[in-house]
Design a protein around this motif. Structure first.
Motif: not given
Length: 137
Positions: A98-125
């Motif tokens: 189903g579409s609800t995240i629970s404790s059985e979920i291991v991987q979550i896919n996300m897409a950036i909807a709104e960008y922040g002030p810092k570049a993403i390369e600075e925050l995440l490798p």
């Protein structure tokens, strides 16, 4: 304690970033649904807004946005997420989650909807490329 592997996709560049989420940030993702917009602070991206696009459990069973709840069910599918037809008109009963995240979920896919002030390369490798092989010496 719940722990998720989160794949964050930068839609502008096409790069993906692999982030482990645990502790109270992971607990706050429990109960969220596919399509919801969450704060980027959960994955170490303050100022960013992320859209949940999918995920899978420990067996690799994919989540479907049109199936409510966190349970795993077997659906008769002719096409779509979790099933690829081999010949026209083929249908098969396939296990999906189903579409609800629970404790059985291991991987979550996300897409950036709104960008922040810092570049993403600075925050995440960036995550290693899929299918990348180690160099032989």
């Amino acid at each position: 304690m719940v722990e998720f592997k989160t794949i964050v996709n930068d839609v502008k560049t096409g790069k993906s970033y692999n982030v482990k989420v645990s502790g109270h940030h992971a607990n706050s993702l429990n109960g969220k649904n596919i399509g919801e917009i969450v704060d980027g602070i959960f994955v170490g991206l303050p100022g960013y807004k992320l859209k949940i696009t999918g995920g899978s459990d420990k067996n690799g069973t994919p989540m479907r946005s049109d199936l409510p709840g966190p349970k795993r069910k077997k659906l008769l599918l002719s096409d779509g997420l979790g099933f690829k037809e081999r010949y026209p008109g083929e249908r098969k009963r396939v296990g999906v989650r189903g579409s609800t995240i629970s404790s059985e979920i291991v991987q979550i896919n996300m897409a950036i909807a709104e960008y922040g002030p810092k570049a993403i390369e600075e925050l995440l490798p960036p995550a290693p490329a899929e299918g990348a092989k180690a160099e032989k010496h």
